[in-house]
Enzyme design. Structure first.
Site, mmCIF file in Angstrom:
data_model
loop_
_atom_site.group_PDB
_atom_site.id
_atom_site.type_symbol
_atom_site.label_atom_id
_atom_site.label_comp_id
_atom_site.label_asym_id
_atom_site.label_seq_id
_atom_site.Cartn_x
_atom_site.Cartn_y
_atom_site.Cartn_z
ATOM 1 N N ASN A 1 -16.786 21.333 0.460
ATOM 2 C CA ASN A 1 -17.135 22.435 -0.439
ATOM 3 C C ASN A 1 -17.408 23.660 0.436
ATOM 4 O O ASN A 1 -18.441 23.742 1.086
ATOM 5 C CB ASN A 1 -18.394 22.028 -1.237
ATOM 6 C CG ASN A 1 -18.951 23.172 -2.061
ATOM 7 O OD1 ASN A 1 -18.320 24.215 -2.220
ATOM 8 N ND2 ASN A 1 -20.157 22.968 -2.596
ATOM 9 N N GLU B 1 -26.252 24.709 -6.938
ATOM 10 C CA GLU B 1 -26.306 26.165 -6.750
ATOM 11 C C GLU B 1 -25.841 26.889 -8.014
ATOM 12 O O GLU B 1 -26.332 27.969 -8.329
ATOM 13 C CB GLU B 1 -25.465 26.561 -5.517
ATOM 14 C CG GLU B 1 -26.187 26.179 -4.225
ATOM 15 C CD GLU B 1 -25.279 25.855 -3.039
ATOM 16 O OE1 GLU B 1 -24.101 26.236 -3.057
ATOM 17 O OE2 GLU B 1 -25.772 25.192 -2.096
ATOM 18 N N GLU C 1 -26.395 14.750 -5.048
ATOM 19 C CA GLU C 1 -26.810 15.688 -4.006
ATOM 20 C C GLU C 1 -28.274 16.076 -4.217
ATOM 21 O O GLU C 1 -28.576 16.940 -5.041
ATOM 22 C CB GLU C 1 -25.962 16.964 -4.082
ATOM 23 C CG GLU C 1 -24.486 16.731 -3.890
ATOM 24 C CD GLU C 1 -23.783 17.989 -3.394
ATOM 25 O OE1 GLU C 1 -23.213 17.943 -2.312
ATOM 26 O OE2 GLU C 1 -23.845 19.025 -4.091
ATOM 27 N N GLY D 1 -27.928 21.869 2.731
ATOM 28 C CA GLY D 1 -28.006 22.966 3.688
ATOM 29 C C GLY D 1 -29.289 22.997 4.502
ATOM 30 O O GLY D 1 -29.573 23.974 5.190
HETATM 31 P P1 PGA Z 1 -24.393 20.780 2.825
HETATM 32 O O1 PGA Z 1 -23.949 21.116 1.319
HETATM 33 O O2 PGA Z 1 -23.467 19.704 3.311
HETATM 34 O O3 PGA Z 1 -24.234 22.078 3.557
HETATM 35 O O4 PGA Z 1 -25.795 20.307 2.760
HETATM 36 C C1 PGA Z 1 -23.535 20.110 0.445
HETATM 37 C C2 PGA Z 1 -23.104 20.707 -0.872
HETATM 38 O O5 PGA Z 1 -23.779 21.635 -1.355
HETATM 39 O O6 PGA Z 1 -22.097 20.283 -1.460
#
Ligand code: PGA
Length: 251
Positions: free
Chosen positions: A12, A101, A169, A175
């Site tokens: 992503n 998000e 998630e 992140g």
């Molecule tokens: P990340 O994001 O691997 O940067 O933690 C995962 C995502 O939001 O799909």
């Protein structure tokens, strides 16, 4: 019941990527075609502006493309939005819906996410439906209940006949570099599996459940072998071909 599910690793890219990002894709394609054949379905979800470019260039090396969101309507007066059929027309085969998000920045509800997933299926796309708890919800011992509610509300009944992918998630892991313990991941994925089977029967036993949230080259191998983890949704680490390839190879 033992079911073999081919893992899927999806990158992503979020709001990152310009036309120059084709170099990253070309590097990844090179690694995928010269190294050992990947044991996973590989998907890259770039911003909509470069989706067509990524889809056309990835196709020859088996890299599939996906969108990051779609509108629930097929077309109409929705300035700035992109419909599922537009993504399909640009070469997408998958689309992420209900990413945390989007749920946070755009106030998307389970009902809206479900409508988007239905629109995706209607356009011939495979929706990757995201669920996950906040840190406060986990601390309060409500993680499984929150995720159960999101699953019930966000997955359309059409998942009975069409391919739908679930991505767990935990919001606090996205992140941040932090991840749940393997035991916690296993417990949540088992709980999701139970619910999918309860609602969709045998079909629920074969749906992919991806893990997402700070999946990195360093932790991919152990996380990807947890029971009922059928691949990953990778944010930050999917932006660099080398890192993403290492995660794919960890399958
Ligand atoms: P990340 O994001 O691997 O940067 O933690 C995962 C995502 O939001 O799909």
């Amino acid at each position: 019941m033992t079911t073999t599910i081919t893992p899927l690793i999806a990158g992503n890219w979020k709001m990152n990527g310009l036309r120059g990002s084709l170099e990253e894709l070309t590097e990844l394609a090179g690694m995928l075609t010269t190294g050992e054949a990947p044991r996973a379905v590989v998907v890259v979800c770039p911003p909509a502006t470069i989706l067509h470019m990524i889809a056309s260039n990835g196709a020859t090396s088996g890299i599939l493309a996906g969108g990051q969101d779609c509108h629930a309507a097929a077309s109409g007066a929705h300035t700035g939005d992109v419909s599922a059929s537009m993504l399909a027309d640009a070469g997408a085969q998958y689309v992420i819906v209900g990413h945390s998000e989007r749920r946070a920045d755009h106030g998307e509800t389970d009902e809206q996410v479900r409508a988007k997933a239905e629109a995706a299926i209607g356009a011939g796309l495979k929706p990757i439906i995201c669920v996950g708890e906040t840190e406060a919800e986990r601390d309060a011992g409500r993680a499984e209940a929150v995720v159960a509610g999101q699953l019930a509300g966000s997955i359309p009944d059409a998942a009975e006949q069409h391919e739908v992918i679930v991505a767990y998630e935990p919001i606090w892991a996205i992140g941040t570099g932090r991840t749940p313990s393997n035991e916690d991941i296993g417990q949540m994925h088992n709980s999701i599996r139970r619910q999918l089977i309860e609602r969709f029967g045998d079909k629920g036993a074969t749906m992919r459940i991806l893990y997402g949230g700070s999946l990195k080259p360093q932790n991919a191998r152990e996380i990807l072998q947890v029971e009922n983890v059928n691949g990953g949704l990778v944010g930050g680490a999917s932006l660099l071909a080398k890192d993403f390839y290492t995660i794919i190879s960890a399958v």
